[in-house]
Design a protein around this motif. Sequence first.
Motif, PDB file in Angstrom:
ATOM      1  N   ASN A  17       0.834  -1.210   0.000  1.00 42.62           N
ATOM      2  CA  ASN A  17       0.000   0.000   0.000  1.00 42.62           C
ATOM      3  C   ASN A  17       0.863   1.252   0.000  1.00 42.62           C
ATOM      4  O   ASN A  17       0.547   2.236  -0.666  1.00 42.62           O
ATOM      5  CB  ASN A  17      -0.922  -0.014   1.224  1.00 42.62           C
ATOM      6  N   ILE A 190     -18.532  -4.478  -2.292  1.00 42.16           N
ATOM      7  CA  ILE A 190     -17.214  -4.201  -1.712  1.00 42.16           C
ATOM      8  C   ILE A 190     -16.391  -5.485  -1.594  1.00 42.16           C
ATOM      9  O   ILE A 190     -15.197  -5.507  -1.904  1.00 42.16           O
ATOM     10  CB  ILE A 190     -17.380  -3.526  -0.329  1.00 42.16           C
ATOM     11  N   VAL A 191     -17.048  -6.569  -1.167  1.00 44.59           N
ATOM     12  CA  VAL A 191     -16.355  -7.858  -1.045  1.00 44.59           C
ATOM     13  C   VAL A 191     -15.849  -8.315  -2.412  1.00 44.59           C
ATOM     14  O   VAL A 191     -14.704  -8.773  -2.553  1.00 44.59           O
ATOM     15  CB  VAL A 191     -17.294  -8.917  -0.426  1.00 44.59           C
ATOM     16  N   ALA A 193     -15.159  -6.424  -5.006  1.00 40.55           N
ATOM     17  CA  ALA A 193     -14.088  -5.528  -5.452  1.00 40.55           C
ATOM     18  C   ALA A 193     -12.768  -5.860  -4.758  1.00 40.55           C
ATOM     19  O   ALA A 193     -11.702  -5.853  -5.386  1.00 40.55           O
ATOM     20  CB  ALA A 193     -14.478  -4.077  -5.179  1.00 40.55           C
ATOM     21  N   ILE A 194     -12.817  -6.160  -3.451  1.00 38.22           N
ATOM     22  CA  ILE A 194     -11.594  -6.494  -2.723  1.00 38.22           C
ATOM     23  C   ILE A 194     -10.981  -7.787  -3.259  1.00 38.22           C
ATOM     24  O   ILE A 194      -9.759  -7.894  -3.427  1.00 38.22           O
ATOM     25  CB  ILE A 194     -11.886  -6.618  -1.213  1.00 38.22           C
ATOM     26  N   ALA A 195     -11.845  -8.771  -3.531  1.00 38.62           N
ATOM     27  CA  ALA A 195     -11.350 -10.037  -4.078  1.00 38.62           C
ATOM     28  C   ALA A 195     -10.714  -9.823  -5.453  1.00 38.62           C
ATOM     29  O   ALA A 195      -9.678 -10.420  -5.774  1.00 38.62           O
ATOM     30  CB  ALA A 195     -12.501 -11.034  -4.176  1.00 38.62           C
ATOM     31  N   GLN A 197      -9.338  -6.999  -6.541  1.00 32.64           N
ATOM     32  CA  GLN A 197      -8.092  -6.256  -6.373  1.00 32.64           C
ATOM     33  C   GLN A 197      -6.942  -7.185  -6.001  1.00 32.64           C
ATOM     34  O   GLN A 197      -5.797  -6.995  -6.421  1.00 32.64           O
ATOM     35  CB  GLN A 197      -8.272  -5.194  -5.291  1.00 32.64           C
ATOM     36  N   LYS A 198      -7.233  -8.214  -5.214  1.00 35.55           N
ATOM     37  CA  LYS A 198      -6.194  -9.116  -4.727  1.00 35.55           C
ATOM     38  C   LYS A 198      -5.451  -9.802  -5.874  1.00 35.55           C
ATOM     39  O   LYS A 198      -4.240 -10.005  -5.806  1.00 35.55           O
ATOM     40  CB  LYS A 198      -6.828 -10.159  -3.804  1.00 35.55           C
ATOM     41  N   TYR A 315      -9.836   0.338 -12.952  1.00 34.85           N
ATOM     42  CA  TYR A 315      -8.930  -0.256 -11.970  1.00 34.85           C
ATOM     43  C   TYR A 315      -7.933  -1.181 -12.668  1.00 34.85           C
ATOM     44  O   TYR A 315      -6.767  -1.256 -12.288  1.00 34.85           O
ATOM     45  CB  TYR A 315      -9.719  -1.028 -10.925  1.00 34.85           C
TER      46      TYR A 315
END
Length: 589
Positions: A17, A190-191, A193-195, A197-198, A315
Motif C-alpha cells: 500500500n 465491496i467484497v 471488489a476487494i477479491a 483487487q487481490k 482499476y
Amino acid sequence: MAKYVSKRKDEAAEVKNSWDSKMLVVLWSFAKPFIALLFAVFIIMLMGTSADLLRPYLLKVAIDEQVASHNLIGLLETAQLYGITIVVSLLLTYGQTLLLQYIGQKIIFDIRQKVFHQLIYQRYSALEGQPVGTMVTRVTNDTDAIKELYTDVLISFISDFIMIIGIMVVMLLMDWQLALVSFTVIPVMIVVAIAYQKYARSAYRLVREKTSGLNTFIQENLNGIRLVKAFARFKQTEAEYRIVSDEYLSAGLKEMRTYAIFRPLVDLVYSLAIVLVLWFSNWQIASGLEIGIVVAFLRYVEKFFWPIKDLAEKYSLLQSALAAAERIWDLIATEKQQEEPQASVSDERFNGEIRFENVWFAYEPSQWVLRDVSFVIRAGEFIGIVGLSGSGKTTLLHLLLRFYEPQQGHIYVDGIDIREMPVELLRSRIGAVFQEVHLFKGTIADNIRLYDKSVSDDVMIKAAQTANIHETIVTMPQGYHTPVGYQGALLSMGQRQLLSLARALAAKTDILALDEATSSIDSETEGLIQNALEKISSQRTIVVVAHRLSTIQQADRILVMAKGEIVEQGNHLELLAKQGIYNRLYNYQ
C-alpha cells in the motif's frame, strides 16, 4: 507460527500500500504542470455528471406529473429539456476527451524524455547487463500504459465517484426507504471488489514482465538474424519463440480471466439490486408510492452500477499503469548511477599524459581482473597493449573512459584524477574505436559526424583521408551521402572499421584509443589502419589494444599483460630480445 505468518502478511500488505501510494504521488508529480487544464476537465466533468443525474429525475416528472395529468405541452417541454441534457453531455464529453488526450500525450512526452535521458546517462556498468528489449519496453509499452492512467483513469475515478455519491444523495432525497433497500447490495459489491483487487495486480505485473521478455527475444533474434540463417536455426528459433509467446499468452489470458470473472459478478449484484427495488416497490405502491419514482430509481440503480463497472475497467488500467510505473521508477530513481553531463563542453585541450597508479579492478567481488597496475603514458606517445584473452587489456580502456570505476587506485590525465573531471569532457577528448563497430541509421557523412553539424565538410573529408577511406567513399554512387544500411549492413567489415576510425579523428580528440580494432579485418585494411596511425602519431597520444602484434610493432612502447598485471614493457625489438611472453605471442602468430 500462524501469528508470525499473519504478521508478515500484514507487513507485506503495508509495504504494498505504501508503494502504491508512492507510485501515485510520483505519477501525480508528472501531471502537476498541467494542473490548470486538469481543473478545467474537472469542471467539465461536474457539468456532465449533473446533466446525467438530471435525466432520470425528468423521467419521474414526465410520468408522475405530465403523463398522469395528460399535460402534453408540459411533456413536450420536459422532452425538449431531456434532449438538451443529452446534447450538452455529448459536447462536454467531446471537450473532456480532447483535453484529457492532450494532457496525456504531453505528460507521456515528458516521461519518455525523462526515461530515455535516464537510459543514456546511466552508467555503462549498469546498462551492460540489461536486455535491449527490456529497455525498449520501458520507453514504449510502459509509458503507453501510464498514458492511459492520465487519459482514462484518474479523472474517471473522480467522475465515477462523484456520480455514485450524487446518485445516492438524489435517491435518498426522493425516497429514503427505497434508497436504503437499494444500498443493501453495497457490502456485497465491496467484497467482490476487494477479491478482484487481490488478483488483478499480480496479473498485470506478470503481463508487463512477459511483454519485456517477448520484446527482448525478438530484438536479440532479429539482431542476430544472420547467425540464425547461417546455422539454419529456423525451427529451433520458432520453437523458442513459441515458448516465449505462450508465456505471454498465458499471462494475457490470466489478466482477461481476472477481469472476466469480475464483470459478471458486478452484473449479478446489479440484478440483485433491481430485484430488491421491484420487490420493495410492490409493497410501497399500495401505500402511495408514485410509479415515476420507481422508474427513476431503476434508472438510478442502473447508473449506479455503470460507474462501478467503469471503475473495474479503470482499476484494471490503474493496476497496469502502476505495474509499469514500478518498472519506470526503478530506472528514474537510480540517480546515484547516473552520468550527468556538464552544461557545455569547454575548449580545454588535453596534453594527453595518462597515468595509472596502483589500480585494482574486479567485475565481480574478489575476482580481480587488474592487480595493482601502474604505468605512465607520456603525452604524444604511441603505446600498444597486448596479452592473452582475459589478461585485462580492454578493461584498461574501459576504466580510462570511465565505463567502470576502479575499486582501488587512481587514473590521471594530465595529472588530474579522472573522477574529478566531468564525464562528458573526458570522453570528448578521447576518440574511441571499438572492435565491434556500431553505425547509426543514415549516411556515411552522418556517421563520421555523428550528426554533429559543427563538424564541417573539410574536417570530415580530412578525417576520412587520414583514415584511408576517402578514396573508397568517393567511388560510391552517392559519395558521402551513401546510406550505410541497418547497423552498417551495406558496408564491409573493413569499411566499417575505417569509418569508425575517421569518426574518432573528426572529433579532434587529444587521445586516440583503439580496442582490438584490427582483430576482425583483413590484412589490407589492417595496413590502412597502421598507415593512418603513423600519420597521426606525432599529433596525439595513441593507445592501441591489439590482438595482432603487427598492428603495434611501430609503437613507441608496448605493455604486455598477463593475469591482470603488466609483466613486460619495451619496444618491439626489446621485447623480442627478452625471450618472454611477448616473444611467445609473436612466434604463435
